[in-house]
Structures are given as C-alpha cells and as structure tokens.
Design a protein around this motif. Structure first.
Motif, PDB file in Angstrom:
ATOM      1  N   PRO A 184    -100.952   8.061  57.262  1.00 51.04           N
ATOM      2  CA  PRO A 184    -100.617   8.835  57.955  1.00 51.04           C
ATOM      3  C   PRO A 184    -100.350   7.661  59.159  1.00 51.04           C
ATOM      4  CG  PRO A 184    -102.298  10.392  57.751  1.00 51.04           C
ATOM      5  CD  PRO A 184    -102.387   8.904  56.826  1.00 51.04           C
ATOM      6  N   SER A 187     -97.843   4.811  57.683  1.00 49.06           N
ATOM      7  CA  SER A 187     -96.760   5.753  57.489  1.00 49.06           C
ATOM      8  C   SER A 187     -95.830   5.839  59.231  1.00 49.06           C
ATOM      9  CB  SER A 187     -96.826   7.280  56.818  1.00 49.06           C
ATOM     10  OG  SER A 187     -95.396   7.722  56.601  1.00 49.06           O
ATOM     11  N   ASN A 355     -89.341  11.936  58.154  1.00 46.20           N
ATOM     12  CA  ASN A 355     -90.810  11.157  58.245  1.00 46.20           C
ATOM     13  C   ASN A 355     -92.353  11.163  58.151  1.00 46.20           C
ATOM     14  OD1 ASN A 355     -92.982   8.851  59.709  1.00 46.20           O
ATOM     15  ND2 ASN A 355     -92.059   8.223  57.486  1.00 46.20           N
ATOM     16  N   TRP A 359     -96.139  11.892  55.262  1.00 43.47           N
ATOM     17  CA  TRP A 359     -97.421  11.762  55.815  1.00 43.47           C
ATOM     18  C   TRP A 359     -98.168  12.800  54.824  1.00 43.47           C
ATOM     19  CZ3 TRP A 359     -97.511  11.844  61.542  1.00 43.47           C
ATOM     20  CH2 TRP A 359     -96.265  11.113  62.524  1.00 43.47           C
ATOM     21  N   SER A 363    -100.733  12.184  51.023  1.00 45.70           N
ATOM     22  CA  SER A 363    -101.875  12.320  51.142  1.00 45.70           C
ATOM     23  C   SER A 363    -102.032  13.462  49.440  1.00 45.70           C
ATOM     24  CB  SER A 363    -102.316  13.337  52.415  1.00 45.70           C
ATOM     25  OG  SER A 363    -102.363  11.968  53.293  1.00 45.70           O
ATOM     26  N   GLY A 417     -91.381   6.624  54.760  1.00 46.77           N
ATOM     27  CA  GLY A 417     -92.755   6.746  54.834  1.00 46.77           C
ATOM     28  C   GLY A 417     -93.545   6.334  53.787  1.00 46.77           C
TER      29      GLY A 417
END
Length: 525
Positions: A184, A187, A355, A359, A363, A417
């Motif tokens: 994050p 990004s 965007n 994130w 992950s 991202g």
C-alpha cells in the motif's frame, strides 16, 4: 553503564519485537496491526507523495489545456475552421519533458546517495519551481515559434525536477515501509499521481468558461507552483531515511530518524535488523567497492534490474500515452471541450477508487497475477477501441472517448497500483537509489519515444488513424502480458532479506510464491 543499558534494551527488543530484528522472519502481523503500529510512517509516506502528485498534474495539464481556446490560439495554428496544435510541437512538448525526466533520473541517484533523500526532494522541488516560471511567461513573445520554444524549454527543465521528486519518493517510502505495508505505501505513489491528474482536469474545467483569455491557461500553469512549494516544505519536515544514514555510518542520526518514524522501544532492534541486511549485501558483493550503477547490471542484480525496467515501462505498452492525449483526441474527433474534460474527470475519479482496490489485490491476489491479468484485459479493451475507430457514427465516437479515458480505471486497478510496488521493492537496499533511478530513466526514455510518435498516429494532420490507434496498443498490451508471465515473480509479504536470498539463489520466476527461504525453514515458518 550506558553499554549495559543499551544491551538490555536490545535484549528487551529481541524478546518482544522478534520481527524487527530477525531479517528472515515472515510477516506474521496483520495489516491493521501494522497500521496501528506505524502511524508516523504512514504520515511521512503520504507527505512524500507531493512529488508524484506534481507529476500527475503536469502529465494531464498539457493535454487538458488544449481544450482551452485561448491556448490553441496562442500556441496553435488554423486548420480548416478550427485551431489545432501541430503534430511536431505537440510531440516535442510531450517528448522533451521525458528527456528532462531521464536527466533527472540520472542525477538523482548520486544526489540521493551522497546528500540524502531530503536534499534530493528539495532540489527537485526547487528545479520544478524555476521551470514553472519559464512556462508561465512563455506566451510573452510576439512570435508563435518563440512561444512554443520557450514552453518547450520550461517543460524540459520541469521534467528534471519532477523526476527527482518521484524517484526520491519511491526510494524513501520503500526504505521506511514495514513489510506488511510495503504494497500500500508504495502504491499510494500512483494514487496521488492520479489525484494530481484529477486536480488538473478540475482546474482546466473551471477555466473553460473564460477560455478566450490568456488568464485561463495561465491559472492552470500557476497551480503547479503549489505542488512544488509543498514538496519543498515536505523535504524540510520529514526525517531522513534511516537506511541512508546507516550507509553513511551515522548510527546516531539513524537512531533519531527511527525514533521519529517508530516507537522508541523498537529503535535498537530496527537498527540491528537493517545493519544485518546491509552486512549480508556487502558480503555478497565483497568484490565490488561502493554502490555503482554498473553493479545493477551484474550477477543477480541484473535480473532485479530487468524486473524494475519491465515494471517502469509497462504503462507505455498498455497505452497510457494515448490516454494522456485523450482530451485532445476527443476534441479533434468532434466532442465539445466541456464534454471531453467531463469524461476525463469521471474516469480519473474512478481511477482513484481503482487504485485503492489495487492495494487489496497486491496483498491478496498478488503482484504477478494482477499485472498479467491487467495487461491481457487492456489488450482486449484496446482492440474494442480499434474496432470502434473503423466507424464514423456518433455512438462509435462516444464509445472511443469514454473507453479511452476508462483505461485509466482498468490500468489503476492493476498495473497502475502494482507497478510502482514492483519497481521499488525489487532492488537490494544497497542499490535502491540507483536501481530506482535506472527504472525512472527507462520510463522516461520510453515515455519520450511514445509521446513523440503517438500524436503522429492519431492527429488529423498526419496519419489520422484516430481510434484505430487502439489496435497498436492492443498488440503491445498482449506482448507485455507474455513478458510479465516469464519475468515477474511474486514478492508479496517477503522481507528484503528473503528477497536477497531468493534472487541470489536464482529461484525460478514461477517458484517464488511457494519457495521457503532458509530463514523460514530455520524458524519453522
């Protein structure tokens, strides 16, 4: 006595903060726990994104101000019953900012490594402010070619400043981010870049109503000073990167910086962990003396550099250059300036939401699968734009205008991202500033090339492909998907020590996700 206290502090950290001092440890805490433990890291990471925001504003403003009649009359020339910008000058403006971008990338690596991340950020902001002044006064000449030339000079210098700020942002954020938050925090680079683009579109939209006076486009240019000024202030208030200070053997300075970024109880453990990683990298590269650009192209570092280059140039293969000219494209195709900018604003708003979604994907789904899926999907989208370009109907015109701008959404949810994450987390800590500079240089070079020839493909006074340009980017998107499949490994939730080991051991690209490092095996992970 102080030595005993320090030793006791380290032992306490070793007991309560194992992940801080074990460079091989997997990320066991949740993302929300990492957020609660690192509020200052989040704050400083966000502040550093004023550099990308400035770039996002500039990347859109030149395309958007072409919708302002006064700008076209000042810098353009008659073409039938309307004013247009000649393909040569539109290409030069778009391309030469990328030349400045490349120069800034080359400069920034040595500057950041010698003087620090704060100094590099401040220098980039100062250069950008000077360049904006040149752009602002470019319309003073009575000769249209002089006006275009001064504008070109300002754009080139601006590229240098923007590149230094962007590269420093990613280097800094990658060095202070905890492993669980690395995705994050890297990004948000793209999030604030898109936010800058949205601000540019809103500013230009507000000036359409007074579009026949020079003040309309001058306000658009002057707004850029705000970003440069804020970036300069940020450079003064953020703590220096602890990794940079440790490389300069300034341990006391690193302690102070860690204390400003994290809780005091974790300072010694954090320093011990980072020193362990650096010592490992020094031992592995003991035949070399000092971090040089040449090292980035040797041994396992060459593979890491290739990955950084792929991630850095991916946006050009996915057609972002055409999107940057989308407003001008739609106006030439027949849409009104107001409708063209409205479509852009909606697309940019959706891109911000996209965007944030990236994130989560970074992950969960992971870097590799998200990038490959994005490239294939955009290949199909650009194919549909090319097909629509074969027709002259009003429906086809609107479809092209909307979808070209919606590419920002699909790009943001995937490559937009994820690419900055891959670029920033792939290099070794020791070579991070120089590796990022190489990535930004390659991005600048490809942006220069694409920005130069793309207007010749779609513009009315040259090839006049219009929407058929979509076929070109469809082929490049699918080609990018193939390259990503063979070259981009999965690096989510890996510590930098683990990544060092995996690259040094030459683990195959598709085996990264399931590979267990020696440290994981030793700790029973």
């Amino acid at each position: 006595m102080s030595d005993m206290n320090e030793k006791a502090t380290v032992e306490l950290v070793e007991t309560n903060h194992v992940d801080n001092i074990d460079p091989y440890a997997s990320t066991k805490v949740s993302m929300w726990q990492s957020i609660r433990e690192s509020p200052k890291v989040l704050l400083y990471s966000v502040l550093m994104t004023f550099g990308p925001m400035a770039f996002g504003f500039d990347s859109i403003i030149v395309g958007v101000v072409t919708a302002i009649p006064a700008f076209l009359q000042t810098y353009g020339e008659p073409f039938g019953d309307m004013y247009i910008l000649p393909s040569l000058w539109l290409a030069l403006w778009n391309a030469f900012i990328q030349i400045g971008f490349m120069i800034g990338s080359i400069i920034n690596g040595p500057v950041a490594d010698r003087f620090g991340r704060k100094a590099a950020m401040a220098a980039g902001a100062a250069i950008a402010a000077i360049a904006i002044a040149v752009i602002y006064v470019s319309d003073r000449s009575t000769s249209v070619n002089h006006r275009r030339g001064v504008f070109l000079a300002g754009k080139t210098v601006l590229g240098i400043g923007l590149s230094m700020m962007m590269s420093t942002c990613q280097t800094y954020n990658s060095e202070i981010a905890p492993p669980k938050l690395r995705g994050p925090l890297l990004s948000i680079f793209q999030f604030f870049l898109v936010l800058g683009q949205l601000i540019a579109a809103v500013v230009a939209q507000s000036q359409i109503v007074v579009g026949f006076t020079p003040r309309s486009y001058q306000i658009c240019f002057a707004t850029q000073w705000a970003f440069a000024g804020l970036a300069f202030i940020v450079a003064l208030v953020v703590p220096e990167s602890p990794a940079f200070l440790l490389r300069r053997e300034n341990v006391q300075g690193a302690r102070k910086s860690f204390a400003r970024l994290h809780s005091i109880s974790t300072v010694e453990g954090s320093i011990a962990a980072m020193q362990t990683i650096m010592e490992h990298e020094k031992q592995f590269e003991s035949l070399n003396h000092g971090a040089t650009y040449l090292e980035c192209f040797k041994g396992s570092n060459w593979r890491r550099t290739r990955i950084i280059i792929y991630a850095s140039i991916l946006q050009q293969f996915l057609g972002i250059t055409l999107v940057a000219n989308g407003t001008y494209f739609m106006i030439v195709a027949g849409l009104s300036p107001a409708n063209s900018i409205l479509v852009l604003e909606i697309a940019l708003g959706l891109a911000l939401a996209a965007n944030i979604t990236s994130w989560v994907l970074a992950s969960t789904l992971g870097r590799r699968r998200t990038l490959i899926g994005c490239a294939v999907w955009l290949g199909l989208i650009w194919t549909s734009v090319g097909i629509a370009g074969c027709f002259k109907s009003k429906a086809a015109l609107w479809y092209m205008g909307v979808v070209i701008n919606l590419v920002l959404f699909f790009y943001g949810i995937g490559a937009g991202g994820i690419s900055p994450i891959v670029s920033a987390e792939t290099s070794s800590i020791r070579l991070r500033a120089k590796s990022n500079s190489i990535g930004f240089f390659c991005n600048g070079f490809m942006s220069w090339a694409f920005n130069f020839f793309t207007p010749y493909m779609f513009n009315a006074d040259q090839a006049n492909w219009g929407g058929k340009t979509g076929f070109f980017f469809a082929a490049l998107s699918l080609l990018a998907g193939v390259a990503l499949f063979f070259e981009i490994p999965e690096m989510k939730n890996r510590t930098y020590m683990q990544l060092d080991e995996m690259f040094e051991d030459r683990i195959k690209t598709r085996a990264f996700a399931r590979h267990q490092t020696r440290g994981e095996l030793a700790h029973g992970s």
